[in-house]
Design an enzyme around this catalytic site. Structure first.
Site, PDB file in Angstrom:
ATOM      1  N   LYS A 153      67.183  14.722  99.465  1.00  0.00           N
ATOM      2  CA  LYS A 153      68.326  13.837  99.716  1.00  0.00           C
ATOM      3  C   LYS A 153      68.428  12.780  98.617  1.00  0.00           C
ATOM      4  O   LYS A 153      67.530  12.624  97.804  1.00  0.00           O
ATOM      5  CB  LYS A 153      68.182  13.127 101.069  1.00  0.00           C
ATOM      6  N   SER A 184      73.203  20.952 101.811  1.00  0.00           N
ATOM      7  CA  SER A 184      73.416  19.522 102.043  1.00  0.00           C
ATOM      8  C   SER A 184      73.500  18.705 100.760  1.00  0.00           C
ATOM      9  O   SER A 184      73.996  17.590 100.784  1.00  0.00           O
ATOM     10  CB  SER A 184      72.321  18.946 102.940  1.00  0.00           C
TER      11      SER A 184
END
Length: 185
Positions: free
Chosen positions: A101, A35
């Site tokens: 993230k 990701s």
């Protein structure tokens, strides 16, 4: 016997110091998944500064942070203890709820997803770090609540992030990535 006691005391101090550092100062973290491609890669290791979590600092735009994705539950000091690498040696389960993230929105920001771009407060973000053009679009605006942030992965088309799990409470931001390394691959 005196020498044995000295060794035990030294070992005890070392364990307490390691726990303190791992809970409050910094901790290693392993990236799992794709990701954050191309910035961070699967199985890459990062050192995370936990000072932002310890002192409740608001992360800056663009910071890469480790979050607890279980936003529907309250975090406690017990969570911080159990996520420490020393306790990890004794646990059979892995922390698949910890995500890494990038910070996109801070409290009060208005986010929009249109034209395959992210808009923050009406301005399209310049994001040279993303892997490819984002497919995601959404109607309306998303306003980041007080004491929360909005995070996304750099591989926007292959990331479970705030678009799925919601806004991240500040106490679920566990630290900020400060150093990446690959020696263990």
């Amino acid at each position: 016997m005196k020498e044995v006691w000295s060794w035990i005391r030294s070992l005890g101090i070392a364990v307490i110091l390691a726990l303190f550092i791992g809970i409050f100062v910094f901790q290693p973290f392993k990236v799992e998944g794709h990701s954050m491609d191309p910035t961070l890669h699967d199985q890459e290791r990062v050192i995370v500064s936990k000072l932002s979590h310890t002192f409740s600092y608001l992360p800056d735009y663009g910071d890469i942070v480790v979050i607890d994705s279980r936003v529907d539950r309250q975090r406690t000091f017990k969570d911080d203890l159990l996520e420490n690498p020393l306790f990890g040696l004794f646990q059979k389960t892995e922390n698949h709820f910890l995500y890494i993230k990038r910070v996109i929105g801070r409290p009060g920001d208005v986010l929009e997803f249109k034209d395959h771009k992210v808009y923050r407060n009406g301005q399209a973000l310049e994001e040279p770090y993303i892997k490819e053009t984002m497919d995601f679009v959404a109607d309306g605006e998303w306003v980041v609540p007080e004491n929360h942030i909005f995070v996304m992965g750099d591989n926007r088309n292959n990331s479970r992030d705030s678009r799925d799990i919601g806004f991240i409470p500040l106490n679920h931001v566990l630290g900020k990535s400060v150093f990446e390394f690959n020696f263990f691959q």
